[in-house]
Structure formats: C-alpha cells, structure tokens
Enzyme design. Structure first.
Site, short mmCIF file in Angstrom:
data_model
loop_
_atom_site.label_atom_id
_atom_site.label_comp_id
_atom_site.label_asym_id
_atom_site.label_seq_id
_atom_site.Cartn_x
_atom_site.Cartn_y
_atom_site.Cartn_z
CB ALA A 8 -0.93 -0.01 1.21
NE ARG A 14 -2.32 6.81 -14.16
CZ ARG A 14 -2.56 5.63 -14.71
NH1 ARG A 14 -3.34 5.53 -15.76
NH2 ARG A 14 -2.03 4.54 -14.20
N GLY A 76 9.38 -0.10 -6.51
CA GLY A 76 8.73 -1.25 -7.12
C GLY A 76 8.16 -2.22 -6.10
N GLY A 139 0.28 -7.12 -15.88
CA GLY A 139 1.34 -8.07 -16.21
C GLY A 139 0.73 -9.29 -16.89
CG ASN A 226 -3.89 1.76 -12.11
OD1 ASN A 226 -3.42 1.49 -11.01
ND2 ASN A 226 -3.93 0.90 -13.09
CE1 TYR A 364 -32.23 20.92 17.43
CE2 TYR A 364 -32.52 22.50 19.22
CZ TYR A 364 -31.81 21.47 18.63
OH TYR A 364 -30.68 20.99 19.23
CG ASN A 384 -30.64 22.58 22.81
OD1 ASN A 384 -30.83 23.58 22.12
ND2 ASN A 384 -29.94 21.56 22.39
NE ARG A 438 -51.13 32.94 23.78
CZ ARG A 438 -52.26 32.28 23.59
NH1 ARG A 438 -53.41 32.84 23.88
NH2 ARG A 438 -52.22 31.07 23.11
C1 UD1 Z 1 1.34 -4.81 -10.57
C2 UD1 Z 1 2.04 -6.00 -11.18
C3 UD1 Z 1 1.28 -6.45 -12.43
C4 UD1 Z 1 -0.14 -6.79 -12.03
C5 UD1 Z 1 -0.82 -5.62 -11.33
C6 UD1 Z 1 -2.14 -6.04 -10.78
C7 UD1 Z 1 4.42 -5.68 -10.69
C8 UD1 Z 1 5.74 -5.31 -11.23
N1 UD1 Z 1 3.39 -5.62 -11.53
O1 UD1 Z 1 1.38 -3.77 -11.53
O2 UD1 Z 1 1.91 -7.59 -13.00
O3 UD1 Z 1 -0.88 -7.15 -13.19
O4 UD1 Z 1 -0.01 -5.16 -10.23
O5 UD1 Z 1 -2.81 -4.96 -10.23
O6 UD1 Z 1 4.32 -6.05 -9.54
N2 UD1 Z 1 3.46 -0.49 -4.41
C9 UD1 Z 1 4.27 -0.19 -3.33
N3 UD1 Z 1 5.53 0.27 -3.56
C10 UD1 Z 1 6.05 0.39 -4.80
C11 UD1 Z 1 5.21 0.08 -5.89
C12 UD1 Z 1 3.93 -0.37 -5.66
O7 UD1 Z 1 3.85 -0.30 -2.19
O8 UD1 Z 1 7.22 0.78 -4.92
C13 UD1 Z 1 2.11 -0.98 -4.15
C14 UD1 Z 1 1.01 -0.07 -4.69
O9 UD1 Z 1 0.53 0.80 -3.70
C15 UD1 Z 1 -0.06 -1.05 -5.13
C16 UD1 Z 1 0.68 -2.33 -5.44
O10 UD1 Z 1 1.95 -2.22 -4.83
O11 UD1 Z 1 -0.98 -1.29 -4.08
C17 UD1 Z 1 0.83 -2.55 -6.93
O12 UD1 Z 1 1.60 -1.49 -7.46
P1 UD1 Z 1 1.25 -0.79 -8.83
O13 UD1 Z 1 2.23 0.28 -9.08
O14 UD1 Z 1 -0.19 -0.41 -8.87
O15 UD1 Z 1 1.55 -2.00 -9.82
P2 UD1 Z 1 0.96 -2.23 -11.25
O16 UD1 Z 1 1.70 -1.43 -12.22
O17 UD1 Z 1 -0.51 -2.11 -11.21
CA CA Z 2 -2.10 -1.24 -9.84
#
Ligand code: UD1
Ligand code: CA
Length: 457
Positions: A8, A14, A76, A139, A226, A364, A384, A438
């Site tokens: 999370a 966006r 990532g 993915g 997204n 009221y 009140n 009154r």
């Molecule tokens: C990811 C998957 C993709 C899959 C998709 C499903 C990878 C590389 N790709 O892509 O294959 O189809 O989810 O929804 O995993 N997050 C972090 N830290 C980070 C990056 C992400 O906590 O550095 C969390 C985000 O808050 C999110 C989740 O990981 O809840 C997924 O990240 P997101 O960037 O949405 O991945 P996708 O590009 O959707």
């Molecule tokens: Ca996502």
C-alpha cells in the site's frame, strides 16, 4: 502459520489527491479495508501493510490493527515486499500471501482455493491469475508446455506478449522461506527500473523451485483503480453487486438510480428502497419499510413498517411503525419510539420521542425526553443552549405543546399539561396544568385609517 503482506505504498498520481491510493474508497470503505477484510475472512490474522507515500494516513487509519512496514522510496513491488522482511522473519514457517492494496475485490474463497493449489503443488510461489478481455496495463502470464514460465509487465512486453489475456492479479502465495531468498535475487533491469515482485516466478524456476498459477473463475479479483475513472468502475461494480444481493434477499427496487448501500447494511425482506437513498455503516432496516426517496441513513437501526421520506438520520434508533418526513434531520443519539409521526422540517437531536407522539411540522427538539402520546405543535423549539452549556427538556406523557412554544431548558412539562400557543416556558409546569405566557393584546381601532389619512395630506 500463514500470513499476509499488503502493498500500500503507492501514490496513485493520477488520482490527483495527497492520499495513498489504497485509501480511496469503494462503497464507503478504503480499498485497503476490502483487502484486509478478505484476509481476515480467510483467517489470515497476521497481516503486515507496507506503507510509503503519505504513510501516516494509513497508520492512523489502521490504529495498530495490523503490523506495518515502511518503504521510503517507490522502487517497485519487489522492493516493497523486501521492507516486510523483518515481519516475515518473525514467522518463517508456512506461507505468505502478498496482495495489492489497490485491488479490492480479492475474496476469501479465492485466497483459500489458491492456497490449497499452492500447497498441493508444493510450489515456492503461486500467482493468482485471471483471463480478461482487456488485459491492457496488467502483467501478462507467460506459459510453456511445462506451465507458467514468468510474468512480463505491459511496458516490457513484445507486441506478441501483449496479446496474452491471462493476467497477473498482483496476489501471490509464497512459501515464506523461499520468498526471502527470491527477494534477494530481484534486479531492476527493466523498462521502469523498478524491482518487480513478478520476477520471482522466473527466478524460482531458475533456482529449480516450483512455480504455479491459480486462474480465478472470478475475473473481478484483478480489478484495480489507477485513476478516478477506474475508481468509479469499481464503485459501480460493488454497488450493483450489493443491490443484487439485497434483491435476492427480497428487498425491492423499482429504480436503482442514486441508491448506494454499503456492504455493512442489513435490510429485511419486503422493504422497498426508493431512488436517491444512501445507506451507510451499521444501518439495520426491518421488513416492509419504504425508505426514500432521497434519504441518508447512517449507523441507524430502523424497525418494521417504517416510512422514511427525504430523511437524514445518523447514529440513532427508529422503532417500528414510525413515519418520518419529508425533510427531517435526525441527529445522533436520538430514539424515535414505535408509532411516532414526524412531519416536514423537523430537527431532532439527542432526544427520545415517545411512542405515538406527533411532531407534525417545523420544530427543533434537542437534548429532550419526550413522553408518549405527546403533541408538539408547529414551530416549537427546545431552547437547549444558553451560549455556555446545554440542558435538557422533559415533556410528560400526553402533553399538548401549543404552536410556537419555546421551552427554555432545563424545564419539565408534566403529564397531560397544555402550553398555550406562543408561550415561552421558563419554569416547570405541573401535571394537568395549562401554562400561558402572553403579553396583553391591545386593539387600536381605526389605526390605519388615521395613519394613511395623515400621509395623503
Ligand atoms: C502490478 C504488477 C502487475 C499486475 C498488477 C495487478 C508488478 C511489477 N506488476 O502492476 O503484474 O498485473 O499489479 O494490479 O508487480 N506499491 C508499493 N511500492 C512500490 C510500488 C507499488 O507499495 O514501490 C504498491 C502499490 O501501492 C499497489 C501495489 O503495490 O498497491 C501494486 O503497485 P502498482 O504500481 O499499482 O503496480 P501495477 O503497475 O498495477
Ligand atoms: Ca495497480
């Protein structure tokens, strides 16, 4: 013991708002809450939420309910899970489910079935997949005749790979010990220069471990948001699913326009919900009621055969056979007892309205205890608040409170007493008495004839 890691940390650029994406709501609950509930329903009680962007918003929301780990930079999904390694090390036995906090429709059944598959196949990693018509952005699952061979992200995929319709849900079961090994081998050698958790599939196979894919029958498990358009789609899907469940249970809808019912709400059979009605939180509605049009009912218990028309009610209780509305505001901590009638433009706050009491219009009533069979005339006000403190009014059974009576709290009206219309009551009124306050009425005969005669000259 099995456990879960929920990612999370992402920002959701966006969405254009400074809150972490998993905190955006679907049907009144943050997406993260949906994911946590699915884990809890699948009896995964050991949960770690990985935070990053605006982490405090999530830790405040969780309030110690789950463990958390912090990811300082968005490097990532693979890097995000690495941040949970201290959590994993406390419990190396068993399996770890990794989920995305921005894909709310993962359900406990899919979690349980995929775990059974993961265990039966003795996999190091099992990814939950789904086949969808529009795989764009997800993915893609790569397969050979030996089974899954890897996952390729949209941005790294060839044109041929982009045609694959089996996609990665972002949920995976890992053997916990293998997960820690695999995380150490991920690199950021890809189009986004990110550490992809998805690379663990191919790495596991290279290490001679087993990897599998569990294809969910429910394609919604992959749905994520997204952007705001995506969030609206999730809300629409969730909203309609809830309405369909209520219809199956015998709740009627002639038109579902503007009807939003949160998952937590219970409604009994025979009740009809009319357009523009929003039911939130721990609201419970009995049978054969008509709710709407245009009601907002939050954390309120409603009995049977109740009629609510254009009512807002919060944190209150409304008993059976009550009719309220139109245009009524019932504020927290109120109790409307059975058979009461509340008409248009009435506000009730922190007040008990006794059974069969009538408050027909324009009043009221705050911080009051109103008995049964009372008649509250048009324009009555409980005064009140004296600018410093609030006080209560007590109105006895079968009292008749004349139109435009002001009750200056604290004050008690006895049972079966009357107040004359227009009175301001500052002292207690005994049982069976009439209270009149009154001024003397003066009639000046011929007044306007004299006034305008002067003007004409
Ligand atoms: C990811 C998957 C993709 C899959 C998709 C499903 C990878 C590389 N790709 O892509 O294959 O189809 O989810 O929804 O995993 N997050 C972090 N830290 C980070 C990056 C992400 O906590 O550095 C969390 C985000 O808050 C999110 C989740 O990981 O809840 C997924 O990240 P997101 O960037 O949405 O991945 P996708 O590009 O959707
Ligand atoms: Ca996502």
């Amino acid at each position: 013991m099995n456990q879960a890691v929920i990612l999370a940390g992402g920002q959701g650029k966006r969405m254009r708002a400074p809150i972490p994406k998993p905190m955006f709501c679907v049907l009144g609950e943050p997406m993260l809450e949906w994911v946590i509930k699915a884990c809890e329903e699948a009896e995964l009680s050991r949960i770690c939420v990985v935070t990053g962007y605006e982490a405090q918003v999530i830790t405040d929301y969780l309030g110690g309910r789950c463990e958390t780990a912090f990811q300082p930079e968005r490097l990532g999904t693979g890097d995000a899970v690495r941040r949970a390694i201290p959590f994993l090390q406390k419990n190396l036995d068993g399996n770890t489910l990794v989920l995305c906090g921005d894909a709310p429709f993962i359900d406990s059944q899919t979690i349980e079935e995929s775990l059974a598959c993961h265990m039966a196949e003795q996999n190091a990693v099992t990814v939950i997949t789904a086949s969808v018509e529009q795989p764009c952005g997800y993915g893609r699952i790569l397969r050979t005749n030996k089974g899954i061979s890897g996952i390729v992200e949209e941005k790294d995929a060839t044109d041929e790979q982009r045609k694959i319709t089996e996609i990665n849900s972002g949920c995976y079961w890992f053997c916990t010990k293998d997960l820690i090994d695999l995380l150490g081998q991920i690199t950021n050698n890809n189009a986004q220069q990110e550490y992809y958790l998805t690379d663990t599939i191919a790495i596991a196979l290279q290490n001679g471990l087993r990897a599998g894919a569990f294809c969910s029958e429910n394609p919604d498990v992959v749905l994520g948001a997204n952007d705001r358009q995506g969030l609206l789609k999730l809300n629409t899907a969730a909203r309609m699913a809830v309405l369909h469940q209520h219809m199956t249970n015998g709740v009627g809808f002639t038109c579902t326009d503007g009807i939003i019912i949160e998952r937590s709400v219970q409604i009994d059979a025979g009740t009809e919900i009319l357009p523009g009605t929003i039911l939130r939180g721990n609201t419970v509605i009995g049978e054969n009621c008509v709710i709407g049009p245009n009601c907002v009912i939050e954390n309120t218990t409603v009995g049977d055969r109740v009629r609510l028309n254009t009512v807002q009610a919060y944190d209150s209780q409304i008993d059976s056979d009550v009719s309220v509305g139109p245009f009524v505001h019932i504020r927290p901590n109120s109790h409307i007892c059975s058979g009461a009638t509340i008409g248009d433009f009435v506000e009730i706050k922190n007040t008990t309205v006794g059974s069969k009491t009538a408050i027909a219009h324009l009043a009221y009533l705050g911080d009051s205890d109103i008995g049964k069979g009372v008649n509250i005339g048009c324009g009555c006000v409980t005064v009140n608040f004296d600018g410093i403190k609030k006080s209560r009014c007590v109105i006895g059974d079968h009292a008749f409170v004349g139109c435009n009576t002001n009750l200056i709290a604290p004050v008690t009206l006895g049972k079966e007493c009357y107040t004359a219309a227009g009175s301001t009551i500052t002292t207690d009124v005994p049982d069976y008495a009439l209270a009149i306050d009154r001024g003397v009425l003066h009639i000046k005969e011929g007044y306007t004839l004299r006034k305008f005669a002067k003007k004409k000259k």
